[in-house]
Motif scaffolding. Structure first.
Motif, PDB file in Angstrom:
ATOM      1  N   MET A 106     -12.238  50.526  25.684  1.00 21.00           N
ATOM      2  CA  MET A 106     -13.451  49.747  25.610  1.00 21.00           C
ATOM      3  C   MET A 106     -13.131  48.428  24.927  1.00 21.00           C
ATOM      4  O   MET A 106     -12.603  48.380  23.836  1.00 21.00           O
ATOM      5  CB  MET A 106     -14.508  50.519  24.828  1.00 21.00           C
ATOM      6  CG  MET A 106     -15.761  49.742  24.660  1.00 21.00           C
ATOM      7  SD  MET A 106     -17.050  50.463  23.603  1.00 21.00           S
ATOM      8  CE  MET A 106     -16.808  52.166  23.647  1.00 21.00           C
ATOM      9  N   LYS A 107     -13.430  47.347  25.588  1.00 23.57           N
ATOM     10  CA  LYS A 107     -13.172  46.017  25.044  1.00 23.57           C
ATOM     11  C   LYS A 107     -14.381  45.565  24.233  1.00 23.57           C
ATOM     12  O   LYS A 107     -15.517  45.686  24.658  1.00 23.57           O
ATOM     13  CB  LYS A 107     -12.916  45.031  26.178  1.00 23.57           C
ATOM     14  CG  LYS A 107     -12.504  43.683  25.683  1.00 23.57           C
ATOM     15  CD  LYS A 107     -12.135  42.791  26.835  1.00 23.57           C
ATOM     16  CE  LYS A 107     -11.689  41.449  26.296  1.00 23.57           C
ATOM     17  NZ  LYS A 107     -11.303  40.547  27.342  1.00 23.57           N
ATOM     18  N   LYS A 108     -14.110  45.065  23.059  1.00 23.39           N
ATOM     19  CA  LYS A 108     -15.184  44.607  22.179  1.00 23.39           C
ATOM     20  C   LYS A 108     -15.093  43.100  22.044  1.00 23.39           C
ATOM     21  O   LYS A 108     -14.020  42.558  21.871  1.00 23.39           O
ATOM     22  CB  LYS A 108     -15.059  45.254  20.811  1.00 23.39           C
ATOM     23  CG  LYS A 108     -15.192  46.759  20.873  1.00 23.39           C
ATOM     24  CD  LYS A 108     -14.996  47.362  19.522  1.00 23.39           C
ATOM     25  CE  LYS A 108     -15.062  48.869  19.647  1.00 23.39           C
ATOM     26  NZ  LYS A 108     -14.832  49.525  18.397  1.00 23.39           N
ATOM     27  N   THR A 109     -16.224  42.449  22.087  1.00 26.76           N
ATOM     28  CA  THR A 109     -16.272  41.000  21.937  1.00 26.76           C
ATOM     29  C   THR A 109     -17.290  40.665  20.861  1.00 26.76           C
ATOM     30  O   THR A 109     -18.398  41.168  20.880  1.00 26.76           O
ATOM     31  CB  THR A 109     -16.680  40.330  23.259  1.00 26.76           C
ATOM     32  OG1 THR A 109     -15.774  40.735  24.273  1.00 26.76           O
ATOM     33  CG2 THR A 109     -16.653  38.824  23.113  1.00 26.76           C
ATOM     34  N   LEU A 110     -16.902  39.843  19.960  1.00 26.23           N
ATOM     35  CA  LEU A 110     -17.815  39.335  18.940  1.00 26.23           C
ATOM     36  C   LEU A 110     -18.198  37.925  19.330  1.00 26.23           C
ATOM     37  O   LEU A 110     -17.407  37.210  19.925  1.00 26.23           O
ATOM     38  CB  LEU A 110     -17.130  39.312  17.579  1.00 26.23           C
ATOM     39  CG  LEU A 110     -16.635  40.645  17.039  1.00 26.23           C
ATOM     40  CD1 LEU A 110     -15.880  40.416  15.737  1.00 26.23           C
ATOM     41  CD2 LEU A 110     -17.787  41.577  16.787  1.00 26.23           C
ATOM     42  N   PHE A 111     -19.390  37.491  18.983  1.00 28.90           N
ATOM     43  CA  PHE A 111     -19.776  36.122  19.297  1.00 28.90           C
ATOM     44  C   PHE A 111     -20.652  35.565  18.206  1.00 28.90           C
ATOM     45  O   PHE A 111     -21.323  36.291  17.493  1.00 28.90           O
ATOM     46  CB  PHE A 111     -20.475  36.027  20.648  1.00 28.90           C
ATOM     47  CG  PHE A 111     -21.798  36.761  20.702  1.00 28.90           C
ATOM     48  CD1 PHE A 111     -22.975  36.093  20.456  1.00 28.90           C
ATOM     49  CD2 PHE A 111     -21.850  38.106  20.999  1.00 28.90           C
ATOM     50  CE1 PHE A 111     -24.180  36.754  20.500  1.00 28.90           C
ATOM     51  CE2 PHE A 111     -23.049  38.771  21.042  1.00 28.90           C
ATOM     52  CZ  PHE A 111     -24.222  38.097  20.793  1.00 28.90           C
ATOM     53  N   ILE A 145     -12.923  36.239  18.285  1.00 28.41           N
ATOM     54  CA  ILE A 145     -11.729  36.794  18.903  1.00 28.41           C
ATOM     55  C   ILE A 145     -11.204  37.966  18.071  1.00 28.41           C
ATOM     56  O   ILE A 145     -10.952  37.811  16.877  1.00 28.41           O
ATOM     57  CB  ILE A 145     -10.634  35.709  19.014  1.00 28.41           C
ATOM     58  CG1 ILE A 145     -11.181  34.433  19.653  1.00 28.41           C
ATOM     59  CG2 ILE A 145      -9.413  36.235  19.734  1.00 28.41           C
ATOM     60  CD1 ILE A 145     -11.743  34.597  21.033  1.00 28.41           C
ATOM     61  N   PRO A 146     -10.998  39.125  18.677  1.00 31.11           N
ATOM     62  CA  PRO A 146     -10.461  40.274  17.939  1.00 31.11           C
ATOM     63  C   PRO A 146      -8.938  40.193  17.808  1.00 31.11           C
ATOM     64  O   PRO A 146      -8.197  41.055  18.274  1.00 31.11           O
ATOM     65  CB  PRO A 146     -10.901  41.469  18.793  1.00 31.11           C
ATOM     66  CG  PRO A 146     -10.994  40.924  20.168  1.00 31.11           C
ATOM     67  CD  PRO A 146     -11.399  39.478  20.030  1.00 31.11           C
ATOM     68  N   ALA A 171      -7.751  38.961  11.600  1.00 27.33           N
ATOM     69  CA  ALA A 171      -8.498  39.444  12.762  1.00 27.33           C
ATOM     70  C   ALA A 171      -9.752  40.158  12.262  1.00 27.33           C
ATOM     71  O   ALA A 171      -9.741  40.734  11.181  1.00 27.33           O
ATOM     72  CB  ALA A 171      -7.635  40.408  13.565  1.00 27.33           C
ATOM     73  N   ALA A 172     -10.752  40.174  13.033  1.00 30.10           N
ATOM     74  CA  ALA A 172     -11.191  39.276  14.087  1.00 30.10           C
ATOM     75  C   ALA A 172     -11.852  38.068  13.424  1.00 30.10           C
ATOM     76  O   ALA A 172     -12.322  38.151  12.298  1.00 30.10           O
ATOM     77  CB  ALA A 172     -12.172  39.991  14.996  1.00 30.10           C
ATOM     78  N   CYS A 214     -11.804  19.505  14.102  1.00 33.54           N
ATOM     79  CA  CYS A 214     -11.023  20.733  14.219  1.00 33.54           C
ATOM     80  C   CYS A 214     -11.902  21.857  13.670  1.00 33.54           C
ATOM     81  O   CYS A 214     -12.539  21.680  12.623  1.00 33.54           O
ATOM     82  CB  CYS A 214      -9.718  20.601  13.421  1.00 33.54           C
ATOM     83  SG  CYS A 214      -8.520  21.901  13.765  1.00 33.54           S
ATOM     84  N   PRO A 215     -11.986  22.996  14.353  1.00 33.16           N
ATOM     85  CA  PRO A 215     -12.910  24.054  13.923  1.00 33.16           C
ATOM     86  C   PRO A 215     -12.507  24.733  12.623  1.00 33.16           C
ATOM     87  O   PRO A 215     -11.334  24.820  12.288  1.00 33.16           O
ATOM     88  CB  PRO A 215     -12.891  25.055  15.076  1.00 33.16           C
ATOM     89  CG  PRO A 215     -11.811  24.653  15.978  1.00 33.16           C
ATOM     90  CD  PRO A 215     -11.306  23.317  15.594  1.00 33.16           C
ATOM     91  N   MET A 216     -13.510  25.253  11.921  1.00 31.74           N
ATOM     92  CA  MET A 216     -13.272  26.103  10.759  1.00 31.74           C
ATOM     93  C   MET A 216     -13.144  27.533  11.272  1.00 31.74           C
ATOM     94  O   MET A 216     -13.990  27.997  12.040  1.00 31.74           O
ATOM     95  CB  MET A 216     -14.435  26.008   9.772  1.00 31.74           C
ATOM     96  CG  MET A 216     -14.547  24.661   9.119  1.00 31.74           C
ATOM     97  SD  MET A 216     -15.846  24.588   7.868  1.00 31.74           S
ATOM     98  CE  MET A 216     -17.297  24.787   8.877  1.00 31.74           C
ATOM     99  N   TYR A 217     -12.096  28.216  10.871  1.00 33.05           N
ATOM    100  CA  TYR A 217     -11.855  29.597  11.271  1.00 33.05           C
ATOM    101  C   TYR A 217     -12.170  30.515  10.105  1.00 33.05           C
ATOM    102  O   TYR A 217     -11.687  30.294   8.998  1.00 33.05           O
ATOM    103  CB  TYR A 217     -10.384  29.791  11.648  1.00 33.05           C
ATOM    104  CG  TYR A 217      -9.978  29.164  12.950  1.00 33.05           C
ATOM    105  CD1 TYR A 217      -9.715  29.955  14.071  1.00 33.05           C
ATOM    106  CD2 TYR A 217      -9.835  27.788  13.071  1.00 33.05           C
ATOM    107  CE1 TYR A 217      -9.326  29.378  15.269  1.00 33.05           C
ATOM    108  CE2 TYR A 217      -9.447  27.204  14.269  1.00 33.05           C
ATOM    109  CZ  TYR A 217      -9.203  28.007  15.358  1.00 33.05           C
ATOM    110  OH  TYR A 217      -8.819  27.440  16.537  1.00 33.05           O
ATOM    111  N   CYS A 218     -12.949  31.566  10.369  1.00 31.79           N
ATOM    112  CA  CYS A 218     -13.256  32.580   9.358  1.00 31.79           C
ATOM    113  C   CYS A 218     -12.971  33.940   9.960  1.00 31.79           C
ATOM    114  O   CYS A 218     -13.485  34.275  11.034  1.00 31.79           O
ATOM    115  CB  CYS A 218     -14.714  32.504   8.936  1.00 31.79           C
ATOM    116  SG  CYS A 218     -15.125  30.980   8.074  1.00 31.79           S
ATOM    117  N   GLY A 219     -12.152  34.729   9.280  1.00 32.12           N
ATOM    118  CA  GLY A 219     -11.733  36.001   9.838  1.00 32.12           C
ATOM    119  C   GLY A 219     -11.999  37.177   8.924  1.00 32.12           C
ATOM    120  O   GLY A 219     -12.577  37.056   7.854  1.00 32.12           O
ATOM    121  N   GLY A 220     -11.535  38.332   9.392  1.00 32.58           N
ATOM    122  CA  GLY A 220     -11.681  39.573   8.637  1.00 32.58           C
ATOM    123  C   GLY A 220     -12.887  40.393   9.026  1.00 32.58           C
ATOM    124  O   GLY A 220     -13.349  41.233   8.260  1.00 32.58           O
TER     125      GLY A 220
END
Length: 188
Positions: free
Chosen positions: A1-6, A37-38, A63-64, A138-144
């Motif tokens: 099962m593919k999971k997508t966060l948005f 993105i996972p 990730a993600a 340039c985008p800010m990336y936030c993960g975890g």
């Protein structure tokens, strides 16, 4: 099962939260749906540092992750220099604890090429600058974010700390702190 966060559609306008400097700066956040993105990611700082050293960037975003692609600053008085000291993105994923992505120093300067290329690497919006120069590029990336959380929506805050200054008088400066909100989520 593919999971997508948005990141859900957002249009956020900044309102000042401080007594002094109220309304000095407003901020808008791009409103398009942002997929989270996972996988691990590469921050602007990692990519620009690697480019400067002619090397390959190392992943430095857990990730993600989701991105805040662009912050646009609206200045009450564009004849003053505006200095951004720090941007703090805070969010709480379901079942998780509050997490913050803090952008200051080089990581803040990396959010805009002209900030990165200055000798001091300072986040400065010069007095009388064009509107195109009043935004990050340039985008800010936030993960975890746990991709096992299932379908959810959650909100977070973006706080911007800084000050404005008369370009002809270093003693004439006014600090500001501003806050706006955003929503992110996942969909399976």
């Amino acid at each position: 099962m593919k999971k997508t966060l948005f990141l859900l559609p957002i249009i956020a306008f900044l309102t000042s939260c401080s007594g002094g400097g109220e309304g000095l700066v407003e901020i808008s956040v791009t409103s398009s749906v942002r997929l989270t993105i996972p996988a691990v990611g590469y921050s602007c700082l990692a990519r620009k540092t690697a480019a400067d050293g002619n090397t390959t960037p190392s992943s430095d975003v857990s990730a993600a992750y989701f991105t805040i692609p662009k912050l646009t600053f609206k200045l009450q008085d564009p004849t003053r220099d505006t200095y951004i000291s720090q941007i703090k993105v805070t969010y709480t994923p379901p079942g998780g604890s509050e997490t913050s992505c803090v952008f200051g120093g080089d990581s803040l300067a990396a959010l805009r090429l002209t900030w990165w290329e200055t000798s001091l690497k300072e986040a400065k919006i010069a007095a009388n600058s064009a509107e195109a120069d009043r935004a990050t590029d340039c985008p800010m990336y936030c993960g975890g974010i746990s991709v096992d959380a299932g379908n959810f929506t959650s909100s977070g805050t973006i706080k911007v700390y800084g000050y404005t200054q008369d370009p002809n008088n270093d003693d004439d400066s006014t600090g500001f702190t501003t806050t706006t909100y955003f929503t992110f989520g996942s969909q399976m």
